[in-house]
Design a protein around this motif. Structure first.
Motif, PDB file in Angstrom:
ATOM      1  N   GLY A  54       0.805  -1.213   0.000  1.00 32.60           N
ATOM      2  CA  GLY A  54       0.000   0.000   0.000  1.00 32.60           C
ATOM      3  C   GLY A  54       0.833   1.255   0.000  1.00 32.60           C
ATOM      4  N   ILE A  55       1.915   1.244   0.765  1.00 34.53           N
ATOM      5  CA  ILE A  55       2.780   2.423   0.830  1.00 34.53           C
ATOM      6  C   ILE A  55       3.553   2.585  -0.474  1.00 34.53           C
ATOM      7  CG2 ILE A  55       4.789   3.414   2.011  1.00 34.53           C
ATOM      8  CD1 ILE A  55       3.676   2.106   4.593  1.00 34.53           C
ATOM      9  N   ILE A  56       4.024   1.478  -1.035  1.00 32.37           N
ATOM     10  CA  ILE A  56       4.707   1.529  -2.330  1.00 32.37           C
ATOM     11  C   ILE A  56       3.787   2.133  -3.395  1.00 32.37           C
ATOM     12  CG2 ILE A  56       5.535   0.106  -4.237  1.00 32.37           C
ATOM     13  CD1 ILE A  56       7.636   0.239  -2.223  1.00 32.37           C
ATOM     14  N   SER A  57       2.531   1.702  -3.394  1.00 32.07           N
ATOM     15  CA  SER A  57       1.564   2.205  -4.376  1.00 32.07           C
ATOM     16  C   SER A  57       1.341   3.703  -4.203  1.00 32.07           C
ATOM     17  CB  SER A  57       0.232   1.450  -4.229  1.00 32.07           C
ATOM     18  OG  SER A  57      -0.724   1.927  -5.143  1.00 32.07           O
ATOM     19  N   ALA A  58       1.271   4.158  -2.940  1.00 25.90           N
ATOM     20  CA  ALA A  58       1.075   5.589  -2.681  1.00 25.90           C
ATOM     21  C   ALA A  58       2.276   6.404  -3.153  1.00 25.90           C
ATOM     22  CB  ALA A  58       0.833   5.810  -1.191  1.00 25.90           C
ATOM     23  N   VAL A  59       3.483   5.892  -2.921  1.00 25.61           N
ATOM     24  CA  VAL A  59       4.693   6.606  -3.371  1.00 25.61           C
ATOM     25  C   VAL A  59       4.750   6.632  -4.898  1.00 25.61           C
ATOM     26  CG1 VAL A  59       7.213   6.622  -3.306  1.00 25.61           C
ATOM     27  CG2 VAL A  59       5.925   6.008  -1.249  1.00 25.61           C
ATOM     28  N   LYS A  60       4.279   5.555  -5.513  1.00 28.53           N
ATOM     29  CA  LYS A  60       4.199   5.517  -6.977  1.00 28.53           C
ATOM     30  C   LYS A  60       3.342   6.670  -7.501  1.00 28.53           C
ATOM     31  CE  LYS A  60       2.406   2.592 -10.731  1.00 28.53           C
ATOM     32  NZ  LYS A  60       1.784   1.280 -11.040  1.00 28.53           N
ATOM     33  N   ASP A  61       2.209   6.914  -6.843  1.00 27.36           N
ATOM     34  CA  ASP A  61       1.337   8.024  -7.244  1.00 27.36           C
ATOM     35  C   ASP A  61       2.048   9.362  -7.104  1.00 27.36           C
ATOM     36  OD1 ASP A  61      -0.674   6.214  -7.757  1.00 27.36           O
ATOM     37  OD2 ASP A  61      -1.706   6.537  -5.839  1.00 27.36           O
ATOM     38  N   VAL A  62       2.852   9.495  -6.044  1.00 27.83           N
ATOM     39  CA  VAL A  62       3.595  10.738  -5.839  1.00 27.83           C
ATOM     40  C   VAL A  62       4.608  10.953  -6.954  1.00 27.83           C
ATOM     41  CG1 VAL A  62       5.303  11.867  -4.358  1.00 27.83           C
ATOM     42  CG2 VAL A  62       3.260  10.821  -3.346  1.00 27.83           C
ATOM     43  N   VAL A  63       5.301   9.886  -7.339  1.00 31.14           N
ATOM     44  CA  VAL A  63       6.289  10.000  -8.418  1.00 31.14           C
ATOM     45  C   VAL A  63       5.630  10.524  -9.689  1.00 31.14           C
ATOM     46  CG1 VAL A  63       7.822   8.690  -9.935  1.00 31.14           C
ATOM     47  CG2 VAL A  63       7.799   8.219  -7.476  1.00 31.14           C
ATOM     48  N   VAL A  64       4.441  10.007  -9.990  1.00 27.73           N
ATOM     49  CA  VAL A  64       3.731  10.463 -11.185  1.00 27.73           C
ATOM     50  C   VAL A  64       3.325  11.928 -11.039  1.00 27.73           C
ATOM     51  CG1 VAL A  64       1.653  10.142 -12.581  1.00 27.73           C
ATOM     52  CG2 VAL A  64       2.920   8.150 -11.743  1.00 27.73           C
ATOM     53  N   LYS A  65       2.811  12.300  -9.859  1.00 29.10           N
ATOM     54  CA  LYS A  65       2.418  13.686  -9.624  1.00 29.10           C
ATOM     55  C   LYS A  65       3.604  14.635  -9.740  1.00 29.10           C
ATOM     56  CE  LYS A  65      -1.445  12.753  -6.457  1.00 29.10           C
ATOM     57  NZ  LYS A  65      -1.924  12.909  -5.054  1.00 29.10           N
ATOM     58  N   ALA A  66       4.770  14.150  -9.346  1.00 31.97           N
ATOM     59  CA  ALA A  66       5.970  14.984  -9.365  1.00 31.97           C
ATOM     60  C   ALA A  66       6.650  15.001 -10.726  1.00 31.97           C
ATOM     61  CB  ALA A  66       6.947  14.499  -8.297  1.00 31.97           C
ATOM     62  N   GLY A  67       5.996  14.414 -11.714  1.00 34.14           N
ATOM     63  CA  GLY A  67       6.525  14.473 -13.074  1.00 34.14           C
ATOM     64  C   GLY A  67       7.453  13.346 -13.451  1.00 34.14           C
ATOM     65  N   GLY A  68       7.489  12.287 -12.648  1.00 36.46           N
ATOM     66  CA  GLY A  68       8.373  11.169 -12.957  1.00 36.46           C
ATOM     67  C   GLY A  68       7.667  10.064 -13.701  1.00 36.46           C
ATOM     68  N   GLU A  69       8.411   9.030 -14.032  1.00 31.42           N
ATOM     69  CA  GLU A  69       7.877   7.855 -14.704  1.00 31.42           C
ATOM     70  C   GLU A  69       8.155   6.620 -13.848  1.00 31.42           C
ATOM     71  OE1 GLU A  69       9.631   7.613 -18.520  1.00 31.42           O
ATOM     72  OE2 GLU A  69       8.666   9.433 -19.292  1.00 31.42           O
ATOM     73  N   ILE A  70       7.242   5.674 -13.907  1.00 31.14           N
ATOM     74  CA  ILE A  70       7.383   4.445 -13.136  1.00 31.14           C
ATOM     75  C   ILE A  70       7.919   3.346 -14.039  1.00 31.14           C
ATOM     76  CG2 ILE A  70       6.190   2.689 -11.790  1.00 31.14           C
ATOM     77  CD1 ILE A  70       6.382   5.366 -10.400  1.00 31.14           C
ATOM     78  N   THR A  71       9.111   2.880 -13.718  1.00 31.64           N
ATOM     79  CA  THR A  71       9.683   1.775 -14.489  1.00 31.64           C
ATOM     80  C   THR A  71       9.960   0.561 -13.615  1.00 31.64           C
ATOM     81  OG1 THR A  71      11.924   2.629 -14.132  1.00 31.64           O
ATOM     82  CG2 THR A  71      10.775   3.342 -16.131  1.00 31.64           C
ATOM     83  N   ASP A  72       9.879   0.752 -12.308  1.00 32.86           N
ATOM     84  CA  ASP A  72      10.208  -0.342 -11.382  1.00 32.86           C
ATOM     85  C   ASP A  72       9.355  -0.173 -10.145  1.00 32.86           C
ATOM     86  OD1 ASP A  72      11.328  -2.392 -10.006  1.00 32.86           O
ATOM     87  OD2 ASP A  72      13.221  -1.374  -9.567  1.00 32.86           O
ATOM     88  N   SER A  73       8.155  -0.701 -10.163  1.00 33.51           N
ATOM     89  CA  SER A  73       7.216  -0.414  -9.085  1.00 33.51           C
ATOM     90  C   SER A  73       6.836  -1.631  -8.248  1.00 33.51           C
ATOM     91  CB  SER A  73       5.926   0.188  -9.661  1.00 33.51           C
ATOM     92  OG  SER A  73       5.321  -0.720 -10.551  1.00 33.51           O
ATOM     93  N   GLU A  74       7.348  -2.790  -8.584  1.00 31.74           N
ATOM     94  CA  GLU A  74       6.948  -3.985  -7.844  1.00 31.74           C
ATOM     95  C   GLU A  74       7.839  -4.205  -6.624  1.00 31.74           C
ATOM     96  OE1 GLU A  74       4.261  -5.781  -8.543  1.00 31.74           O
ATOM     97  OE2 GLU A  74       3.893  -4.277 -10.091  1.00 31.74           O
ATOM     98  N   ILE A  75       7.244  -4.726  -5.578  1.00 32.28           N
ATOM     99  CA  ILE A  75       8.029  -5.092  -4.404  1.00 32.28           C
ATOM    100  C   ILE A  75       8.808  -6.359  -4.711  1.00 32.28           C
ATOM    101  CG2 ILE A  75       7.903  -5.812  -1.996  1.00 32.28           C
ATOM    102  CD1 ILE A  75       5.404  -4.184  -1.714  1.00 32.28           C
ATOM    103  N   GLN A  76      10.095  -6.315  -4.487  1.00 32.65           N
ATOM    104  CA  GLN A  76      10.973  -7.433  -4.817  1.00 32.65           C
ATOM    105  C   GLN A  76      11.220  -8.313  -3.600  1.00 32.65           C
ATOM    106  OE1 GLN A  76      11.892  -7.803  -8.093  1.00 32.65           O
ATOM    107  NE2 GLN A  76      10.548  -6.030  -8.370  1.00 32.65           N
ATOM    108  N   THR A  77      11.828  -9.452  -3.837  1.00 33.26           N
ATOM    109  CA  THR A  77      12.116 -10.386  -2.747  1.00 33.26           C
ATOM    110  C   THR A  77      13.586 -10.796  -2.724  1.00 33.26           C
ATOM    111  OG1 THR A  77      11.496 -12.264  -4.164  1.00 33.26           O
ATOM    112  CG2 THR A  77       9.781 -11.321  -2.764  1.00 33.26           C
ATOM    113  N   SER A  78      14.455  -9.925  -3.179  1.00 34.59           N
ATOM    114  CA  SER A  78      15.904 -10.158  -3.124  1.00 34.59           C
ATOM    115  C   SER A  78      16.332 -11.458  -3.782  1.00 34.59           C
ATOM    116  CB  SER A  78      16.382 -10.150  -1.658  1.00 34.59           C
ATOM    117  OG  SER A  78      16.093  -8.922  -1.056  1.00 34.59           O
ATOM    118  N   GLY A  79      15.556 -11.920  -4.750  1.00 34.37           N
ATOM    119  CA  GLY A  79      15.928 -13.106  -5.498  1.00 34.37           C
ATOM    120  C   GLY A  79      15.603 -14.410  -4.810  1.00 34.37           C
ATOM    121  N   THR A  80      15.131 -14.353  -3.546  1.00 35.46           N
ATOM    122  CA  THR A  80      14.787 -15.581  -2.832  1.00 35.46           C
ATOM    123  C   THR A  80      13.389 -15.446  -2.259  1.00 35.46           C
ATOM    124  OG1 THR A  80      15.759 -14.711  -0.796  1.00 35.46           O
ATOM    125  CG2 THR A  80      17.183 -16.036  -2.203  1.00 35.46           C
ATOM    126  N   PRO A  81      12.643 -16.535  -2.186  1.00 33.83           N
ATOM    127  CA  PRO A  81      11.273 -16.459  -1.665  1.00 33.83           C
ATOM    128  C   PRO A  81      11.265 -16.056  -0.192  1.00 33.83           C
ATOM    129  CG  PRO A  81      11.702 -18.555  -2.778  1.00 33.83           C
ATOM    130  CD  PRO A  81      13.018 -17.881  -2.598  1.00 33.83           C
TER     131      PRO A  81
END
Length: 601
Positions: free
Chosen positions: A77-104
């Motif tokens: 939820g927080i990641i999604s909210a920050v994503k909205d801020v990036v768009v509002k601030a004139g940025g582009e989203i190219t990497d918005s998914e929460i990662q798991t450091s390569g391991t489950p």
């Protein structure tokens, strides 16, 4: 592209649909901080998530960061909210998914096998470190912190393993603690006779419990509260839990939650005593040589640690977020709504069972309420129309055959009774009309959004095929495929009871006998929401874990929600705060008795 500088206000949707107002700061074209607009306690789950994500996002300038352990919903939820801020601030989203450091991510519930718990005592292959300690405590909620502070006072070298990235456990939702003849009660002119409370609890448990557990808890409660206050815990008032309890024994934590009034002060005291906390480090399996427990294996991000301990206390928060273990108790889990901490997967119970602990799970209670899936689920712990309509009162509850099953007002005796009849049916429905809905909306504490809009939107969307509207009772029966003749007869007979002010089937109180005669009519499927599971591990009065023959398993103790021998099947919330009081009492005395055990080694 550089972002436009500024302080951006945004709403994050976090766990259970809660709205969390944030301020996201952009300075010199970069994301520099995420802050809550609300004052949050240091141990609040959302604060831990915000602080962690703020650090990682500002450091990496990427939204592809790890979710915070135990808080994947809030992280998303927080990641999604920050994503909205990036768009509002004139940025582009190219990497918005929460990662798991390569391991489950480690999911203890996936290891659950209700027929065989032997994997919970297996020796991991990759052990890179070894720790020696007097006492290892698994879990840092109410009980774990009480055990840690008590152990510190006793001079024990203590290590606490915590699965999450923060301490608190179930404390985030705990409002207060039970106590009798405390200084606060005496100052308020409140006197209560302990034997009457014990007798009432025995009656509510149908005399199926060993009453000595209640005797110990009740008579230790005042001393335990004095001890908490000495260690800085903040309590503000004492009453009958706003009318829910039968006795005025509920002591409220500061701000109405243990995350503010209990956890930060107990953590501070534990730190003062040199207790070592290992966060993001769940216990993986138990160390047992066939004679006694000698510690646990713990799991870090990519390896295992052997924790050698003279004594071990399990305080892992119960089984409330493990569908397999809840199903073992006989509950239907297909549509269950988890309100519990995701980390409460019964790790302590499963490790204890792996070494032969007495199995009390089938007789242990779950802290459940009813809910209707189509209605909003983000206010299930609040007094809102959608919770009241599911919890019972003037509505009619019927089974798969269209027959009434209980006094629908049983929540007035114990708010947790509402979920008990559902266990005995194939499916349970609640029937009401618009007049009853309006009545619930009128007395609800939460008035917004508009109750009429809530109801009509729920019927329109009908999430989970769980709520239907019709102009006739026959129409309701057809919607859910139950016998129309039987349902019509049930409602007609119920309406006669209402007009005669006498429920000839279940003796429901007169004030709740409201005829359901005028449409539109509604029928909703009742499912369970679960806040916490209480118990599962058998123990004696010293909080030593016992086997099926009541012999102790040397070196192993259980506390808090892992061990509630004083309850059977339903939590008697009529004595509000008793589970919290038990957590403190069991945590403290488990540590005390563990020291006595060590002295004999």
């Amino acid at each position: 592209m550089a972002l436009k500088d500024g302080n951006y206000e945004v709403i994050a949707k976090v766990y259970n649909g809660e709205e969390l107002p944030l301020i996201v700061k952009v300075e010199n074209g970069k994301l520099t901080a995420i802050q809550s607009k609300e004052k949050l306690a240091d141990t609040n789950l959302n604060k831990a998530v915000i602080d962690t994500l703020s650090h990682e996002i500002s450091r990496t300038q990427s939204l592809g960061v790890d979710a915070v352990s135990g808080a994947s919903y809030s992280s998303a939820g927080i990641i999604s909210a920050v994503k909205d801020v990036v768009v509002k601030a004139g940025g582009e989203i190219t990497d918005s998914e929460i990662q798991t450091s390569g391991t489950p991510k480690y999911d203890a519930a996936e290891r659950t096998n209700t027929e065989d718990y032997s994997n919970w005592k297996e020796v991991p292959e990759k052990i890179i470190d070894e720790i020696d300690t007097d006492l290892v405590i698994v879990g840092s909620g109410i009980a774990g912190l009480a055990a840690a502070v008590q152990a510190g006072e006793l001079g024990l070298k203590t290590t606490v393993l915590e699965k999450n990235s923060f301490v608190a456990g179930n404390a985030g939702g705990v409002e207060g603690i039970f106590g009798i003849n405390t200084k606060m009660q005496k100052a308020a002119g409140i006197t209560t006779e302990p034997e009457k409370i014990i007798a009432k609890e025995m009656e509510l448990a149908q005399y199926r419990v060993d009453g000595s557990f209640w005797t110990d808890l009740v008579y230790n409660s005042s001393k335990n509260i004095d001890w908490l206050v000495k260690n800085g815990v903040q309590l503000t008032k004492v009453n009958d839990y706003s009318g829910i309890c039968q006795f005025p024994t509920f002591h409220w934590f500061k701000d109405g939650v243990a995350a503010s009034g209990y956890v930060p002060y107990m953590k501070k005291q534990a730190d003062k005593y040199g207790v070592k906390f290992m966060l993001d480090t769940p216990a993986y399996s138990i160390i047992y040589d066939g004679k006694r427990v000698k510690g646990v294996y713990a799991k870090s991000k990519d390896c295992f640690i052997k924790v050698n301990a003279k004594a071990t206390i399990f305080a892992t928060g119960g089984v409330g977020h493990n569908a397999k273990l809840i199903a073992k108790q006989g509950w239907k889990t297909k549509n269950i709504k988890f309100l519990s901490m995701p980390s409460n997967t019964g790790d302590g119970y499963q490790m204890a069972r792996a070494v032969g602990a007495k199995d009390m799970l089938l007789e242990s209670p779950e802290f459940m309420d009813n809910y209707i899936q189509a209605l909003p689920t983000n206010r299930l712990t609040k007094m809102a129309p959608e919770t009241m309509i599911a919890g019972g009162g003037p509505e009619i509850w019927v089974n798969q055959n269209g027959r009434r099953i209980a006094n629908e007002n049983i929540s007035s005796y114990n708010m947790l009774y509402q979920h008990m009849p559902i266990k005995s049916t194939q499916v349970t429905y609640t029937i009401f009309n618009k007049e009853i809905w309006d009545q619930c909306a009128k007395v609800a504490l939460l008035k917004e959004p508009d109750p009429d809009e809530i109801l009509e939107n729920a019927v329109k969307k009908n999430r989970g095929n769980s709520l239907y509207k019709a102009d006739t009772i026959e129409g309701l029966a057809k919607a859910v495929n139950i016998p129309a003749d039987t349902l019509v007869e049930t409602v007609q007979r119920y309406n006669e009871f209402c007009h005669n002010s006498r429920d000839e089937e279940f003796n429901k109180e007169k004030q709740c006998l409201v005829p359901i005669e005028k449409g539109p009519f509604y029928i909703g499927r009742l499912d369970n929401s679960n806040l916490v599971g209480l118990g599962g591990i058998g123990e004696n009065n010293n909080f030593e874990v016992i086997d099926e023959d009541f012999n102790t398993i040397p070196g192993l103790y259980a506390a808090g929600a892992d061990s509630t021998m004083q309850y059977r099947d339903v939590y008697t919330i009529t004595l509000g705060g008793s589970a919290c009081a038990h957590s403190v009492n069991s945590g403290r005395h488990a540590a005390m008795n563990a020291k006595k055990y060590m002295e004999k080694l």
